[in-house]
Design a protein around this motif. Structure first.
Motif, mmCIF file in Angstrom:
data_model
loop_
_atom_site.group_PDB
_atom_site.id
_atom_site.type_symbol
_atom_site.label_atom_id
_atom_site.label_comp_id
_atom_site.label_asym_id
_atom_site.label_seq_id
_atom_site.Cartn_x
_atom_site.Cartn_y
_atom_site.Cartn_z
ATOM 1 N N LYS A 146 60.758 2.187 32.922
ATOM 2 C CA LYS A 146 59.759 2.148 33.999
ATOM 3 C C LYS A 146 60.210 3.000 35.195
ATOM 4 O O LYS A 146 59.389 3.656 35.832
ATOM 5 N N ASP A 168 49.358 -0.547 37.421
ATOM 6 C CA ASP A 168 50.521 -1.252 37.974
ATOM 7 C C ASP A 168 50.044 -2.336 38.932
ATOM 8 O O ASP A 168 50.562 -3.458 38.940
ATOM 9 N N ARG A 204 55.257 1.326 41.691
ATOM 10 C CA ARG A 204 56.086 1.211 40.484
ATOM 11 C C ARG A 204 57.417 0.546 40.816
ATOM 12 O O ARG A 204 57.901 -0.294 40.061
ATOM 13 N N VAL A 214 58.787 -2.884 39.183
ATOM 14 C CA VAL A 214 60.115 -3.005 38.580
ATOM 15 C C VAL A 214 60.907 -4.129 39.240
ATOM 16 O O VAL A 214 61.594 -4.905 38.560
ATOM 17 N N ILE A 267 55.119 0.937 28.219
ATOM 18 C CA ILE A 267 55.990 2.105 28.334
ATOM 19 C C ILE A 267 55.497 3.224 27.419
ATOM 20 O O ILE A 267 55.475 4.394 27.820
ATOM 21 N N ASP A 325 52.684 4.867 29.150
ATOM 22 C CA ASP A 325 53.193 5.786 30.175
ATOM 23 C C ASP A 325 53.640 7.101 29.541
ATOM 24 O O ASP A 325 53.328 8.187 30.040
#
Length: 157
Positions: A10, A50, A102, A106, A138, A141
């Motif tokens: 991430k 997010d 982000r 995290v 992920i 992403d």
């Protein structure tokens, strides 16, 4: 995939996204193909999802609670992300906003105990481990990152 690998992956997107600050507006707003999104739209898409995770998933994961039943309108969220990307925010502002959200995501993931990543949970109509859920995010992403990298390679000889 364990918690530390999830966090690492991430965070990797943040480092990669920093490099996009040097793109020209021509590349930043160029569509991947006729009638599709461009880089700006994808970065805004990351922000939207997010934010969705932070508001509608992470608090329940942290508290070990089932998600409340909500209708997830993917098309509306994505359309709003597109509009937001083209609302006049600069490339640097949009990237900085993504980086901030982000990092916050995290930091919240980091509060989840390691052992919980192997627990199964109901996510919509599926039942999967928390680790598998984040692995899918992920991979999402990375698909967009590859899409952007390909466009940049095509536009910058």
């Amino acid at each position: 995939m364990n918690k530390s690998k999830i966090i690492e992956e991430k965070l990797n997107l943040i480092n990669w996204c920093e490099s996009l600050k040097n793109l020209t507006d021509e590349i930043w707003f160029a569509a991947f193909k006729e009638g599709s999104w461009g880089i700006a739209d994808v970065i805004s898409h990351f922000i939207s999802w997010d934010r969705f995770l932070l508001e509608n998933r992470i608090p329940f994961i942290i508290r070990s609670e089932e998600y409340p039943p909500i209708k997830v309108d993917v098309e509306t969220i994505n359309a709003e992300a597109y509009r937001y990307a083209r609302s006049g925010r600069s490339r640097v502002e949009l990237i900085n906003e993504f980086i901030a959200i982000r990092k916050h995501l995290v930091s919240q993931i980091d509060t989840i105990p390691d052992e919980r990543f192997q627990n199964h949970m109901n996510i919509g109509s599926s039942n999967e481990t928390l680790a598998d859920y984040f692995k899918e995010l992920i991979e999402h992403d990375k698909r967009h990152m590859n899409q952007i990298n390909t466009l940049i390679e095509e536009m910058i000889p």
